[in-house]
Design an enzyme around this catalytic site. Structure first.
Site, PDB file in Angstrom:
ATOM      1  N   LYS A  99       0.851  -1.189   0.049  1.00  9.49           N
ATOM      2  CA  LYS A  99       0.100   0.024   0.041  1.00  9.49           C
ATOM      3  C   LYS A  99       0.955   1.139  -0.063  1.00  9.49           C
ATOM      4  O   LYS A  99       0.509   2.068  -0.798  1.00  9.49           O
ATOM      5  CB  LYS A  99      -0.859  -0.030   1.355  1.00  9.49           C
ATOM      6  CG  LYS A  99      -1.528  -1.156   1.431  1.00  9.49           C
ATOM      7  CD  LYS A  99      -2.688  -1.490   0.446  1.00  9.49           C
ATOM      8  CE  LYS A  99      -2.659  -3.008  -0.087  1.00  9.49           C
ATOM      9  NZ  LYS A  99      -2.768  -3.797  -1.213  1.00  9.49           N
ATOM     10  N   GLU A 183      -4.183   6.986   8.263  1.00  9.81           N
ATOM     11  CA  GLU A 183      -4.885   7.698   7.295  1.00  9.81           C
ATOM     12  C   GLU A 183      -6.275   8.278   8.335  1.00  9.81           C
ATOM     13  O   GLU A 183      -6.582   7.666   9.255  1.00  9.81           O
ATOM     14  CB  GLU A 183      -5.610   7.075   6.270  1.00  9.81           C
ATOM     15  CG  GLU A 183      -4.734   6.580   5.172  1.00  9.81           C
ATOM     16  CD  GLU A 183      -5.371   5.885   4.190  1.00  9.81           C
ATOM     17  OE1 GLU A 183      -6.559   5.376   4.334  1.00  9.81           O
ATOM     18  OE2 GLU A 183      -4.483   5.726   3.046  1.00  9.81           O
ATOM     19  N   HIS A 218     -15.886  -7.459   5.045  1.00  8.87           N
ATOM     20  CA  HIS A 218     -14.785  -7.347   3.968  1.00  8.87           C
ATOM     21  C   HIS A 218     -15.250  -8.419   2.793  1.00  8.87           C
ATOM     22  O   HIS A 218     -14.277  -8.731   1.968  1.00  8.87           O
ATOM     23  CB  HIS A 218     -13.273  -7.334   4.179  1.00  8.87           C
ATOM     24  CG  HIS A 218     -13.246  -6.370   5.309  1.00  8.87           C
ATOM     25  ND1 HIS A 218     -13.179  -4.953   4.915  1.00  8.87           N
ATOM     26  CD2 HIS A 218     -12.778  -6.318   6.742  1.00  8.87           C
ATOM     27  CE1 HIS A 218     -12.870  -4.366   6.065  1.00  8.87           C
ATOM     28  NE2 HIS A 218     -12.634  -5.078   7.116  1.00  8.87           N
ATOM     29  N   ARG A 275      -5.659  -8.256 -10.669  1.00 15.17           N
ATOM     30  CA  ARG A 275      -6.324  -9.402 -11.275  1.00 15.17           C
ATOM     31  C   ARG A 275      -7.699  -9.164 -11.809  1.00 15.17           C
ATOM     32  O   ARG A 275      -8.002  -8.227 -11.694  1.00 15.17           O
ATOM     33  CB  ARG A 275      -6.417 -10.492  -9.962  1.00 15.17           C
ATOM     34  CG  ARG A 275      -7.275 -10.081  -8.933  1.00 15.17           C
ATOM     35  CD  ARG A 275      -7.739 -11.218  -7.988  1.00 15.17           C
ATOM     36  NE  ARG A 275      -8.684 -10.446  -7.068  1.00 15.17           N
ATOM     37  CZ  ARG A 275      -8.672  -9.686  -6.269  1.00 15.17           C
ATOM     38  NH1 ARG A 275      -7.624  -9.224  -5.868  1.00 15.17           N
ATOM     39  NH2 ARG A 275      -9.825  -9.366  -5.379  1.00 15.17           N
TER      40      ARG A 275
END
Ligand code: MV4
Length: 481
Positions: A99, A183, A218, A275
């Site tokens: 990330k 963040e 998630h 992907r």
């Protein structure tokens, strides 16, 4: 494999002992068993897969999703063995797998990022100052994480140090990389992602957005395209930002750039998935493009055969994921035999699945058994069609999430488009799947029971007291509406 077949390309399936009779094995021109069911002894054996490919003289490997599909070292080995990896370069996979590397790569491209740190946190005092600047709540994320793994919310300054230490040690043990960053925490975001296609000659296009906000822990449950809240201007801005992200890592192949969107419809780049994604069919439906064929053409070195201006959104598509999980029992995976398995059919219905009636759902892999996709002219028609298709789908022997999806699709928040990633937390409880009857309906059922009692004692028993009859009553009630 269907796409390959239409292109005149022969296919070889690889499978584990748990999947001997899977549709993909029977469909392929040839099939090779890799080993026992655990993926560590089959689908994750990079060297063995490559060796099989060399023996079978295949030209290219499609990595699918999951397993080795985003593994940079696998894609590198494939290429080094003289085979074609149908996907991006190992370098792109590597950059987007971190990330922090991804954030640094996009820094020169004017991509909106959530306010936060661009580098791994090494000095807690400095990070605390930064957090105060950003404002609480803040989110600590693992650089090697993704898909929600390794995140921690910090509500107030007093908790910062403790949460930071936990995040670092969790990231270290889970990913072997303790790098974390912070963040601003966007409390109730929507998840909207952009599909990208890039060729090996430097052209990159976007194929609009998918809205994936309906998810549970998630795990996405419902996806659709286009999003109910994205205007043409916002679509253009997000599309351009996504193309910028792809350019930043010299991307080629199919990829997805993930954004979170706040309640004011500001969007921020989160991560890129290198992907083809599970939910790609909704994009295929609204663009008319076969993404797998495009992946194969790109891997063959062809140029994209269309431009951004050639692409248009036509209609609306929705996908629901059918999991072998019990929504009434905390979504526990439900293994067993597919006693009945009949797919819905008719106009605008597509089913991408991996099982047939009579097969066992194995315990070894993801419990997703099918993807049900509907397509129609408008969003509401696609919703109506999905509810019709869910009602036609006949699955017995295992519990599935179909009823849960039906609930979500009918919910006022979903129908109006006014929802975010907290939808399931906000509105779902197991009770919504066992609707209570009105007095009038109860009287009717009681009268029916008496009627049956006179004729057949067994029927009374099954009507009045089994769980199955309760479901029947639920269906019957829906039909009354
Ligand atoms: C966030 C966020 C709020 N603020 N980042 C979760 C998955 C991973 N891709 C990033 N995720 C989030 N990042 C900031 N700064 C909320 C989430 C998030 C989320 C994002 C997309 C879809 C579902 C989600 C569920 C919970 C949290």
């Amino acid at each position: 494999m269907r796409s390959a077949k239409e292109m005149g390309i022969k296919t070889v399936a690889i499978y584990s002992e748990a999947d001997r009779l899977s549709p993909h094995v029977l469909y392929a021109d040839q099939a090779v068993c890799l080993g026992p069911p655990p993926s560590s002894q089959s689908y994750l054996l990079a060297d063995k897969i490559i060796q099989v490919c060399l023996e079978m003289e295949v030209d290219a490997i499609h990595p699918g999703y999951g397993f080795l599909s985003e593994n940079a070292s696998f894609s590198k080995k494939v290429t080094e063995a003289g085979l074609i990896f149908i996907g991006p370069s190992p370098e792109s996979i590597e950059v987007m797998g971190s990330k922090l590397a991804a954030k640094q790569a996009v820094a020169q491209y004017d991509i909106p990022l959530v306010p936060g740190t661009e580098e791994a946190i090494s000095d807690i005092a400095a990070a605390k100052t930064k957090a105060a600047e950003i404002g609480y709540p803040i989110l600590i994320k693992a650089s090697a994480g993704g898909g929600g793994k390794g995140m921690r919310i910090v509500e107030q300054e007093g908790d910062f140090e403790e949460q930071m230490q936990r995040a670092v040690s969790e990231a270290q043990s889970a990913f072997g990389d303790g790098a974390v960053f912070i963040e601003k925490y966007i409390t109730s975001p929507r998840h909207i992602e952009i599909q990208i296609l890039g060729d090996q000659h430097g052209s990159i296009l976007h194929l609009f957005e998918r809205e994936c906000s309906i998810q549970r822990r998630h795990q996405k449950v419902i996806e659709e395209a286009p999003s109910a809240v994205v205007s043409p201007e916002m679509r253009k801005a997000m599309g351009e930002a996504a193309v910028g992200v792809a350019k930043a890592c010299d991307y080629y192949g199919a990829g997805t750039v993930e954004f979170i969107v706040d309640e004011k419809l500001n969007f921020y780049f989160l991560e890129m998935n290198t992907r083809l994604q599970v939910e790609h069919p909704v994009t295929e439906m609204i663009t008319g493009k076969d993404l797998v064929k495009e992946q194969i053409r790109i891997a063959q070195g062809e140029k994209l055969s269309f431009t951004q201006e050639d692409l248009q959104i036509q209609g609306h598509a929705i996908e629901v994921r059918v999991y072998a999980e019990d929504p009434k029992n905390n979504f526990l995976p439900d293994i067993g035999k597919l006693q009945t398995y009949r797919r819905p059919q008719g106009p605008g219905v597509r089913v991408d699945d991996g099982f047939e009636e009579g097969m066992d759902i194995p315990i070894y892999y993801d419990p997703m058994i099918a993807k049900l996709i509907t397509y129609a002219e408008s969003r509401q028609q696609a919703i109506d069609r999905m509810i019709r298709a869910i009602d036609e789908y006949q699955i017995t022997g295992i519990e599935t999430t179909l009823g849960f999806c039906r609930f979500a699709l009918q919910h006022e928040a979903f129908v109006s488009g006014n929802f975010d990633t907290k939808f399931v937390d906000n509105y779902f409880s197991p009770a919504v799947l066992s609707p209570t009857l009105t007095d009038e309906e109860e009287e009717l059922l009681a009268a029916l029971a008496v009627e049956f009692f006179d004729k057949n004692k067994k029927a009374t028993h099954s009507l009045a007291s089994t769980a199955a009859s309760k479901n029947q009553a639920g269906n019957w009630k829906n039909r009354l509406r």
